[in-house]
Design a protein around this motif. Structure first.
Motif, PDB file in Angstrom:
ATOM      1  N   THR A 153       0.719  -1.272   0.113  1.00  0.00           N
ATOM      2  CA  THR A 153       0.110  -0.080   0.111  1.00  0.00           C
ATOM      3  C   THR A 153       1.006   1.082   0.093  1.00  0.00           C
ATOM      4  O   THR A 153       0.238   2.330  -0.310  1.00  0.00           O
ATOM      5  CB  THR A 153      -0.845  -0.090   1.335  1.00  0.00           C
ATOM      6  OG1 THR A 153      -0.149   0.063   2.352  1.00  0.00           O
ATOM      7  CG2 THR A 153      -1.921  -1.051   1.115  1.00  0.00           C
ATOM      8  N   SER A 154       2.083   1.050   0.147  1.00  0.00           N
ATOM      9  CA  SER A 154       2.949   2.463   0.163  1.00  0.00           C
ATOM     10  C   SER A 154       3.296   2.782  -1.311  1.00  0.00           C
ATOM     11  O   SER A 154       3.948   2.082  -2.027  1.00  0.00           O
ATOM     12  CB  SER A 154       4.125   2.172   1.082  1.00  0.00           C
ATOM     13  OG  SER A 154       5.236   3.159   0.781  1.00  0.00           O
ATOM     14  N   VAL A 155       2.992   4.110  -1.490  1.00  0.00           N
ATOM     15  CA  VAL A 155       3.320   4.347  -2.927  1.00  0.00           C
ATOM     16  C   VAL A 155       5.053   4.443  -3.060  1.00  0.00           C
ATOM     17  O   VAL A 155       5.218   4.052  -4.256  1.00  0.00           O
ATOM     18  CB  VAL A 155       2.744   5.829  -2.958  1.00  0.00           C
ATOM     19  CG1 VAL A 155       3.284   6.587  -4.428  1.00  0.00           C
ATOM     20  CG2 VAL A 155       1.346   5.902  -2.838  1.00  0.00           C
ATOM     21  N   GLU A 156       5.714   4.977  -1.968  1.00  0.00           N
ATOM     22  CA  GLU A 156       7.046   4.763  -2.094  1.00  0.00           C
ATOM     23  C   GLU A 156       7.713   3.761  -2.411  1.00  0.00           C
ATOM     24  O   GLU A 156       8.487   3.348  -3.328  1.00  0.00           O
ATOM     25  CB  GLU A 156       7.803   5.636  -0.931  1.00  0.00           C
ATOM     26  CG  GLU A 156       7.648   7.120  -1.106  1.00  0.00           C
ATOM     27  CD  GLU A 156       6.151   7.447  -0.615  1.00  0.00           C
ATOM     28  OE1 GLU A 156       5.874   8.800  -0.557  1.00  0.00           O
ATOM     29  OE2 GLU A 156       5.579   6.537   0.092  1.00  0.00           O
ATOM     30  N   ASP A 157       7.287   2.512  -1.796  1.00  0.00           N
ATOM     31  CA  ASP A 157       7.765   1.046  -1.957  1.00  0.00           C
ATOM     32  C   ASP A 157       7.272   0.734  -3.422  1.00  0.00           C
ATOM     33  O   ASP A 157       7.831  -0.225  -4.111  1.00  0.00           O
ATOM     34  CB  ASP A 157       7.075   0.186  -0.973  1.00  0.00           C
ATOM     35  CG  ASP A 157       7.839   0.501   0.406  1.00  0.00           C
ATOM     36  OD1 ASP A 157       8.580   1.306   0.375  1.00  0.00           O
ATOM     37  OD2 ASP A 157       7.335   0.096   1.506  1.00  0.00           O
TER      38      ASP A 157
END
Length: 464
Positions: A153-157
């Motif tokens: 769910t993390s955009v950066e990941d």
């Protein structure tokens, strides 16, 4: 004076206010305003450091080489129809639908179809674990498809994972409401997070040429949840519609920068997933009764596709002071208008009767051309006389009682003839169009003429 580090944002419409209120003034929703931190976010905002100097952008004229947008086809005919001929490279699509309607099933089938054709596809789920997605793929018989799968769910990941390998041809994110970025100090699902996350993913798609598909939750009113700005950020908005009591599903395009809007694709939900329906007219009319009064076949048009739909009406004597009006699959206000025109212009009385109207198959009709079919079903139910089984109806009814022409009448009649219908009642203005050979079309200038024809067949007066 220190600048405020938070704002109050409506989660329904995205309106920003300086203080909390119980009711949002722009959209009228209650208890939808939440305090959120104002951060720069991905893509910038009020807190973004200003540039020292902008760059000069080249200005060009309207004339030039305009090439057709490159597409990739999933070889799923109904999906390719709705998207306008396949997914456009570098485009962003937003898919919405009720929970459990089959959005994830449709997208995993599309991802598997593209992967089997040699295109690299990535499916990232923010709502389900990898095991759950694998179980669905195994149930659908797609476990062997080379689809890259992740649960994050993390955009950066997500962006770091995508940058570590060649860009995929298709990227599916299920769903946009679960994504979050640490550059925005708000909880996942809020307006600020949804907007920042969508902007980051759309920028990646435009830069790399990846087709991005975002799944969006819908509200109780059937609209995609979150700010409307997300719909403006994407190139196409698709709604997956259907009724849990029926096995049919409709994929409808309401916005498409690279194709026609109001196009539909028809699917049937089975134990093996979604199956394309190549001839939906035959499917929706397969179980109809040809001898019962109150049923009329409407020759409709959904996008560029002609579609025959059964309209059912029941008119019953009412014991209430105010008779009941119930509608499923059509506009209730338009039904009231048709009833008023029948009473005022044709002398057909419904003031002492309950009226129930239903569109068979769980479909929803938005076309005004269904007016004549609805009027025919109402008169048939009131008189107890069944309409001819081999006849279709279409035409828009005005408040004066005139029947106005509709678009693409030849395509409607051709579809009706293909399914064995032999005659049609249509607006008189459509008779100048080229009709199919061997098909009888009766033109009607006024609704009163149609009521008179039915009264002659029944041997009764229009008021009976």
């Amino acid at each position: 004076m220190a600048r405020r580090s938070s704002q109050f944002i409506c989660q329904s419409c995205g309106a920003v206010s300086s203080k909390w209120t119980g009711r949002c003034e722009p959209c009228g929703e209650w208890n939808s305003i939440i305090e959120e931190q104002t951060g720069a976010g991905i893509g910038g905002g009020p807190g973004k450091p200003p540039r020292s100097k902008g760059r000069v952008v080249e200005l060009v004229g309207l004339q030039g080489d305009a090439k057709e947008a490159p597409r990739i086809q999933a070889k799923v005919a109904e999906l390719d129809r709705v998207t306008g001929g396949g997914f456009v490279k570098g485009s962003a699509l937003l898919v919405g639908g009720d929970p459990g309607i089959g959005k994830s099933t449709l997208l995993i089938q599309a991802a598997a179809a593209l992967a089997n054709l040699g295109h690299r596809t990535v499916y990232i789920s923010g709502e389900e674990a990898i095991g759950q997605v694998r179980l669905r793929a195994e149930r659908l018989g797609l476990a062997q498809a080379p689809v890259a799968l992740a649960a994050e769910t993390s955009v950066e990941d997500i962006l770091a994972t995508l940058e570590a390998s060649p860009p995929p041809a298709l990227l599916i994110l299920d769903s946009i409401q679960t994504l979050w970025t640490d550059q925005v100090d708000s909880t996942p699902g809020t307006v600020t997070q949804v907007r920042a996350s969508a902007q980051a993913m759309v920028r990646y798609a435009k830069r790399t040429g990846t087709t991005l598909v975002l799944v969006g939750h819908v509200t109780k009113d059937g609209q995609i949840a979150g700010p409307r700005v997300v719909e403006h950020m994407v190139d196409a908005v698709l709604y997956f519609e259907g009724d849990g009591a029926h096995q049919y599903r409709i994929l409808r395009s309401v916005k498409n920068r690279f194709g026609a809007t109001d196009e539909i694709g028809v699917f049937e939900m089975t134990g093996k997933g979604l199956v394309e329906v190549a001839n939906p007219s035959a499917l929706f009319l397969g179980d109809r009764s040809t001898t019962a009064p109150g049923a009329a076949v409407f020759a409709g048009l959904e996008g560029s596709r002609p579609l025959l739909i059964e309209v059912q009406a029941l008119v019953a004597q009412s014991s209430l002071g105010t008779p009941r009006r119930a509608v499923i699959g059509w506009d209730s206000a338009r039904l009231s208008m048709i009833l008023a025109v029948l009473e005022a212009r044709c002398g057909v009385r419904f003031s002492q009767h309950d009226v129930y109207l239903n569109v068979a198959g769980g479909l929803k009709i938005n076309e005004p051309g269904a007016d004549l079919a609805v009027a025919a079903a109402l008169i048939s139910s009131l008189s107890g006389l069944a309409l001819p089984a081999n006849c279709v109806y279409f035409g828009e009814i005005s408040l004066s009682g005139a029947i106005r022409p509709v678009a693409q009448a030849p395509a409607r009649l051709k579809e009706a003839q293909k399914l064995g219908f032999e005659q049609a009642y249509c607006p008189e203005g459509n008779l100048k169009d080229k009709m199919a050979n061997g098909f009888s079309a009766t033109g009607l200038p006024e609704l009163g003429d149609f009521v008179a024809k039915l009264a002659v067949r029944s041997g009764a007066s229009p008021q009976d």
